[in-house]
Design a protein around this motif. Structure first.
Motif, PDB file in Angstrom:
ATOM      1  N   CYS A  58     -37.004   5.579   7.041  1.00  0.00           N
ATOM      2  CA  CYS A  58     -37.777   6.138   5.929  1.00  0.00           C
ATOM      3  C   CYS A  58     -36.835   6.903   5.007  1.00  0.00           C
ATOM      4  O   CYS A  58     -36.209   7.873   5.422  1.00  0.00           O
TER       5      CYS A  58
ATOM      6  N   CYS B 165     -40.854   1.432   6.170  1.00  0.00           N
ATOM      7  CA  CYS B 165     -41.311   1.625   7.547  1.00  0.00           C
ATOM      8  C   CYS B 165     -41.987   0.365   8.064  1.00  0.00           C
ATOM      9  O   CYS B 165     -41.682  -0.105   9.164  1.00  0.00           O
TER      10      CYS B 165
ATOM     11  N   CYS C 145     -44.922  10.657   0.761  1.00  0.00           N
ATOM     12  CA  CYS C 145     -44.546   9.237   0.883  1.00  0.00           C
ATOM     13  C   CYS C 145     -44.528   8.563  -0.485  1.00  0.00           C
ATOM     14  O   CYS C 145     -45.415   8.762  -1.302  1.00  0.00           O
ATOM     15  N   CYS C 146     -43.483   7.765  -0.732  1.00  0.00           N
ATOM     16  CA  CYS C 146     -43.365   7.085  -2.026  1.00  0.00           C
ATOM     17  C   CYS C 146     -43.857   5.652  -1.943  1.00  0.00           C
ATOM     18  O   CYS C 146     -43.696   4.890  -2.891  1.00  0.00           O
TER      19      CYS C 146
ATOM     20  N   CYS D 121     -42.725   3.100  -0.388  1.00  0.00           N
ATOM     21  CA  CYS D 121     -41.679   2.094  -0.558  1.00  0.00           C
ATOM     22  C   CYS D 121     -41.832   0.934   0.420  1.00  0.00           C
ATOM     23  O   CYS D 121     -41.356  -0.164   0.165  1.00  0.00           O
ATOM     24  N   GLY D 122     -42.447   1.185   1.566  1.00  0.00           N
ATOM     25  CA  GLY D 122     -42.680   0.087   2.502  1.00  0.00           C
ATOM     26  C   GLY D 122     -41.564  -0.157   3.515  1.00  0.00           C
ATOM     27  O   GLY D 122     -41.661  -1.080   4.316  1.00  0.00           O
TER      28      GLY D 122
END
Ligand code: SF4
Ligand code: SF4
Lengths: 461, 343
Positions: free
Chosen positions: A396, A431, A425-426, A428-429
């Motif tokens: 992350c 994770c 959390c941004c 971004c994906g």
């Protein structure tokens, strides 16, 4: 950590954590920007930005010229909408944005002839900006120009640029960062623009610098685009305060927190409150900079943008200069149509882009690409139990604990999710990308954030 | 799918398919739409792959016993997994994730080669039933199942668990006995210990699959390089053991062996790379995993130097497993940019 040290050693700007998804940019990368003039009708949404929606200022069945203002609103945080082709307006309708939001829109049928000014593409990609002296415009004029021509952040956030670049004596800005990373897989629109019209981008960046009173401009490009680095270097030659930062190819390099840290070593405070502005930085996307130059110097409104149509699900991938309001269906038809195996159509890139349910969706100011994915190139989220491998935590880029947040959301324990800083959390994906248990972590977290916002809004009432 | 697999672009063609309107024609999902494609099964497969050289070595050392013992623990683990799934009314999908296989192999490797197969079988049953199934299956267990299985056998069959058969190659070169002391026992009793080279390669008495520090190191480095195992636990274990042993050796060289002996003997290397790196029982936070590894190393040495048992990997792992939730809480990373400001 070790990767970051290695990157540093190689002279690359980098940030800790993050991932390395396949680039898959070769599909559209070699294809020069091509102008697409749709037959229409177009659906021009009255909301193509963050902020107050516009009210139509044209009547149905009215002839409009190219670039004529067709929607506006008084609010400060907003951006007017211009006719992206000359033609005839139709009835007001409700359009579905790529994000899924339903908004009022005007239909617009392009004129059979002269829908666009002659030589539009050449004008758009014009490389001759010699003799343009950005400092001859006052900061107020720059900001007014952006507002008048409807400039918004074209990286996807679509925040009105005149708001972002308005000087605030309490929060001085010393550096403007140009985001030319284009770290999303597949997308090549920014890359092509940097190759084909770098001078305009540099002028736009200069204007942005001038508007906020910054002394330094950093052009950040990932090292998988050596030709773009070269082109931008050349275009920026001799401009005082300009530098090109070569960044490691690592996702999400183009995220504002990652990029500001990589090129300046400054830590932007966590979302939702923190902004690069808090550390004296403003970041603009390179397509936005391009539009700023055209708007302020030439008075051209933001009516077109470069869209990458790509993926194995489309017959003829490429980079197209498209008027806003063009339906996905028409653009994809122009690209040879979808192949039989197509599974998903994503507005934007595959890491952060939303899928569209159908192609009756207009291209808007923030649409950087249309990625048509077949089964073999997409992930399938067949959730299995978390094996506590810690990979989501390790990767992350915002140092969160995705598994904790996602599982809290899953069990509707939002207090717990917030304890683990869910709202930072941004999306971004990273994770979900790395999880061996195939848990759609980012998807859960996004759902949790939406729920949290809903609850906060209800509490206010 | 790699970039290379993308076929070349066709030239401009007429529409391959009429473009659908307005219907929900496509799969609608939330982003991201890409995944690394390293599944749990893949991870477990890689771990088993990394243990293959150790198994081959075990067969070389103990011939049929290695095969029988491993088969017995595997049978115990897999049958219990099937049973547990059936009782809880779950699908048997968990069989194919390979985690029970990893447990079975690690358990087999930690047993004395001369252990009767039925005991090994019981160990496998207990590992899955008591340490995993009752907690709710994969990912829910607090303790490492293989180590729980081994601890259970220690308690039930104490004599059989400390009887060490002489490896076949050693019998062939004329070790005239059926059982022998492991190097750690020998060291604890201040008896002669084998040459360092034998110890490192693993041609000494000891557990079925743990004696070869060399092969454990090779397999372990493979896992670390493939990013299957984290480097932090092994580093923590090895560093702690080396430091502790060096100090003890400095204080009393006659009584305590040096770092090289401790690093190469017993289950240390195998434990550092294959047991301490087990995902479930270790913290999910990076700093936590380093602390976890270091704790294991320190405990191993405390047990070896001060304890009644000559070997301590099993207890060290189980104790640190118990501390994992605590460590995890202490080491939860602070978000980049600080905690979310109160609204
Ligand atoms: S938790 Fe949010 S910021 Fe962190 S990797 Fe997942 S999506 Fe990205
Ligand atoms: S990556 Fe997936 S399996 Fe690993 S800890 Fe995170 S949620 Fe669990």
């Amino acid at each position: 950590m070790i990767g970051t040290l290695l990157d540093r050693f190689r002279g690359l700007k980098s940030f800790p954590r993050g991932i390395h998804p396949p680039h898959r940019k070769k599909l559209s990368e070699p294809r020069p920007i091509e102008l697409f003039i749709p037959k229409g009708p177009l659906q021009v949404p009255m909301v193509q930005h963050l902020g107050a929606g516009c009210t139509p200022i044209v009547k149905p069945k009215q002839e409009v010229q190219y670039g004529e203002k067709i929607g506006d609103v008084e609010a400060f945080v907003s951006a007017p909408i211009h006719a992206s082709v000359a033609g005839t307006t139709g009835a007001g309708i409700v359009a579905v944005l790529p994000s899924g939001r339903r908004v009022p829109a005007i239909t617009l049928t392009p004129a059979a002839e002269g829908a666009l000014p002659v030589g539009f593409l050449e004008q758009f990609l014009d490389r001759n900006w010699d003799g343009v002296e950005p400092t001859s415009f006052s900061p107020e004029a720059v900001v007014q120009g952006m507002r008048d021509q409807g400039i918004v952040g074209m990286g996807g956030a679509t925040f009105p640029t005149h708001v972002k670049l308005k000087r605030d004596p309490n929060r001085p800005v010393d550096t403007v960062v140009l985001n030319g990373c284009e770290c999303e897989p597949y997308l090549t629109a920014d890359h092509r623009l940097m190759l084909e019209s770098p001078e305009a981008i540099v002028v736009g960046l200069y204007l942005a610098m001038h508007a906020v009173g910054a002394k330094r401009a950093i052009i950040a490009i990932e090292n998988n685009k050596p030709d773009a680095i070269e082109a931008m270097r050349r275009a920026a030659l001799g401009r005082p305060g300009f530098e090109v930062a070569v960044c490691a190819t690592s996702y999400p390099m183009g995220g504002e927190r990652q990029l500001v840290w990589a090129v300046l070593g400054r830590t932007v405070p966590s979302a939702p409150k923190g902004l690069p502005l808090d550390v004296g930085v403003v970041m603009i996307n390179c397509a936005t900079a391009h539009c700023i130059a055209r708007a302020v110097v030439r008075g051209m409104p933001l009516t077109h943008r470069v869209v990458t149509v790509t993926g194995r699900g489309v017959a003829r991938p490429g980079n197209y200069l498209v008027p806003t309001g063009t339906l996905f269906s028409e653009l994809i038809d122009h690209c040879g149509g979808l192949t039989d195996e197509v599974l998903k159509v994503v507005a934007g890139g595959p890491m952060m882009g939303p899928t569209v349910p159908h192609l009756n969706v207009p291209v808007v100011k923030g649409t950087s690409g249309i990625t048509c994915m077949v089964d073999a190139e997409t992930a399938h989220w067949v959730e299995t139990p978390c094996i506590r491998c810690g990979k989501c935590v390790d990767n992350c880029p915002l140092h969160l604990s995705p598994t904790k947040i996602a599982h809290a959301v899953k069990f509707r324990d939002y207090a717990m999710a917030n304890q683990y800083d869910m709202m930072a959390c941004c999306e971004c994906g990273c994770c979900a990308y790395v999880c061996p248990a195939n848990i759609p972590l980012a998807q859960y977290i996004k759902a949790g954030k939406n729920q949290q916002r809903l609850m906060a809004a209800q509490n206010k009432k | 799918m790699s970039d290379a697999e993308i076929p070349p672009l066709p030239e401009a063609t007429p529409a391959a398919k009429p473009v659908p309107e307005s219907r929900s024609e496509f799969l609608v999902t939330s982003a991201p739409h890409l995944a690394a494609g390293v599944s749990t099964r893949r991870v477990m497969f890689e771990v088993v792959l990394a243990m293959v050289p150790l198994f081959v070595f075990a067969v070389y050392m103990h011939h049929a016993r290695a095969v029988v013992l491993t088969a017995a623990t595997l049978a115990g683990c897999l049958l219990t997994e099937v049973l547990a799934n059936a009782i809880r009314g779950r699908s048997q999908a968990s069989l194919s994730d390979g985690s029970a296989v990893v447990t079975g192999v690690i358990l087999a490797f930690s047993l004395p080669p001369s252990l009767p197969p039925y005991m090994a079988f019981i160990g496998g049953v207990v590992a899955i039933a008591l340490a995993k199934a009752v907690f709710g299956g994969l990912g829910q267990n607090l303790f490492n199942p293989a180590m729980v299985g081994r601890a259970f056998l220690m308690v039930c069959f104490p004599a059989a668990m400390v009887t060490w058969a002489v490896p076949v190659p050693l019998q062939e070169i004329g070790v005239d006995a059926t059982t022998m002391a492991t190097p750690l026992y020998a060291a604890a009793r201040n008896e002669a210990i084998p040459a360092m080279s034998d110890l490192f390669v693993g041609t000494v008495g000891g557990s079925l699959g743990e004696t070869s520090a060399l092969l454990a190191l090779i397999g372990g480095l493979y896992l670390v390089m493939r990013r299957i195992a984290d480097w932090r636990q092994p580093l923590g274990v090895l560093a702690a053991v080396a430091i502790f042993a060096a100090i003890a050796h400095r204080v009393n060289p006659a009584e305590y062996e040096g770092p090289l002996f401790h690093l190469s003997s017993g289950a240390l290397m195998f434990g550092a790379f294959f047991i301490a790196t087990d995902y479930v029982g270790a913290p999910i936070t990076p700093r936590g995993r380093l602390i976890f590894g270091f704790g294991v190393g320190v405990l191993v040495m405390v047990i070896r130097v001060f304890g009644a048992y000559p070997e301590g990997v099993m207890f060290a792992i189980l104790i640190m497993n118990a501390l994992t939730p605590l460590i995890e809480r202490w080491t939860t990373p602070v978000p980049f940019g600080g905690h979310v400001a109160a609204a």
